[in-house]
Design an enzyme around this catalytic site. Sequence first.
Site, short mmCIF file in Angstrom:
data_model
loop_
_atom_site.label_atom_id
_atom_site.label_comp_id
_atom_site.label_asym_id
_atom_site.label_seq_id
_atom_site.Cartn_x
_atom_site.Cartn_y
_atom_site.Cartn_z
N GLY A 1 3.74 17.20 43.58
CA GLY A 1 2.65 18.15 43.44
C GLY A 1 1.30 17.47 43.39
N SER B 1 0.55 14.68 45.43
CA SER B 1 0.34 13.86 46.62
C SER B 1 -0.90 14.24 47.40
CB SER B 1 1.55 14.00 47.55
OG SER B 1 1.50 13.08 48.59
N HIS C 1 1.38 11.42 55.50
CA HIS C 1 2.72 11.99 55.54
C HIS C 1 2.72 13.51 55.34
CE1 HIS C 1 2.35 11.26 51.07
NE2 HIS C 1 2.97 12.42 51.03
N ASP D 1 -1.25 5.51 55.53
CA ASP D 1 -0.92 6.85 55.03
C ASP D 1 -2.19 7.67 54.85
OD1 ASP D 1 0.49 9.02 54.15
OD2 ASP D 1 1.09 8.17 52.22
N SER E 1 -0.72 8.39 47.70
CA SER E 1 0.30 8.19 48.73
C SER E 1 1.70 8.47 48.17
CB SER E 1 0.23 6.75 49.27
OG SER E 1 1.28 6.49 50.18
#
Length: 455
Positions: A345, A347, A238, A266, A362
């Site tokens: 922050g 991810s 993403h 993802d 994720s």
Amino acid sequence: MERTKLRKRALATATAVVAVGALGLAGLAGIASADPQHGPAPTAVADQLSPGLIKAMQRDLGLDADAAKARIGNEYRAAVVAQGLEKSLGADFAGARVSGDEAALTVATTDRADVARITGAGARAEVVDHSLDRLDAAKAALDAVALKKAPKDVPSWYVDVRANRLVVNTARTGAADGLLDAAGVSRDLVQVRHTTEQPRTYADLRGGDAYYMNGSGRCSIGFPVKRGTQNGFVSAGHCGTPGVTTSGVNQQSQGSFQGSTFPGRDYSWVAVNANWTPRALVNGYGNGDVTVAGSTQAVVGSSVCRSGSTTGWHCGTIQQHDTSVTYQEGTVSGVTRTNVCAEPGDSGGSFISGSQAQGVTSGGSGNCSQGGTTYYQPINPALSAYGLTLVTSGTPTDPPTDPPTGEPGGTWAAGTTYAAGAVVTYGGSSYRCLQGHQAQPGWTPPNVPALWKLI
């Protein structure tokens, strides 16, 4: 007919002993010597851990340093034993998990006749109603429905090996019923649980070192990788789409996204320019960087730690593998559910168990003040999807995109997790594993000298 069945079971039992080896037969605690067939003892694995990871485990899991090292060693060994039993039990296998600081291994089966084989390998046996294959098939049916249209008010679902059920978390019972009806899943396989969880992706975030997309949004490097001679890293899908450019933590030009999948999965990978050198490290945030030695998947119940730029190091345990979770953008399947906290922050950052890479952050719910649930995309599917090699202390070049057919026989097999020191045969020769890894198609011993040594 009966004689054939008995012969097959005898062969499976012999296979179990070979797969588990001295590690399993000696039990799950107290082994201090290496097994030449299956790699280093737990103490050797634990000695490679970074001080930063040990400190985080002490804080979050309530362990002292010695207990943290012992737990990691026992969990690593349990993963090897569990894999051997999964192969030998075949369709009877119903999952594995560890519990407690000693990482006591439990292996479930649908056939009571397997109990002696499991206990002989040093694990606790549990006889249950449903095989893992059957529960996985039911979950796959839900995934297929969600891929067409993400379900509302059903934030996640997963196979819970403890409960021996497909668990569907929902805010409304009717929403879960609708998903199950659409997928044609039998209710006797399912446990519906009510939840207030509202998972979200950690967009504009980083886990290890930060990077920026098109000069604006921010995510994090998961793990450095190689594809042939091309350097790069994996991150969350993403975070960007193919063609999106990236700059590094120093705001200098870095590279661009080459592949990205989200939702559904993802994961993504970014190719970097010659100014960036990949290292087999995870940012320790002042406590010493963590060295990545391989990507052996840890068993349910194992400790796992996450490195993130917002909250630093945090640890917890693996709750379930192969979970499906619904974000606002759609459903993502195949992620692992943990009780590790995370915040915006963090991810895309690194999840690691001991020295073994597990995946990239994720999304999730909650925060590191009150606790929460965080999901990570496992690393091995991402490597396989894009033909990547994880950067460790000695990294092989990229495996062939199309592995040759008619490869010579032997004991080596793609999909198998090998520990350093394991011995296999391939093409009439014997090879010793130099670093722990999960074999991918095309990573045959002659092709990857950084992983295998001819003996």
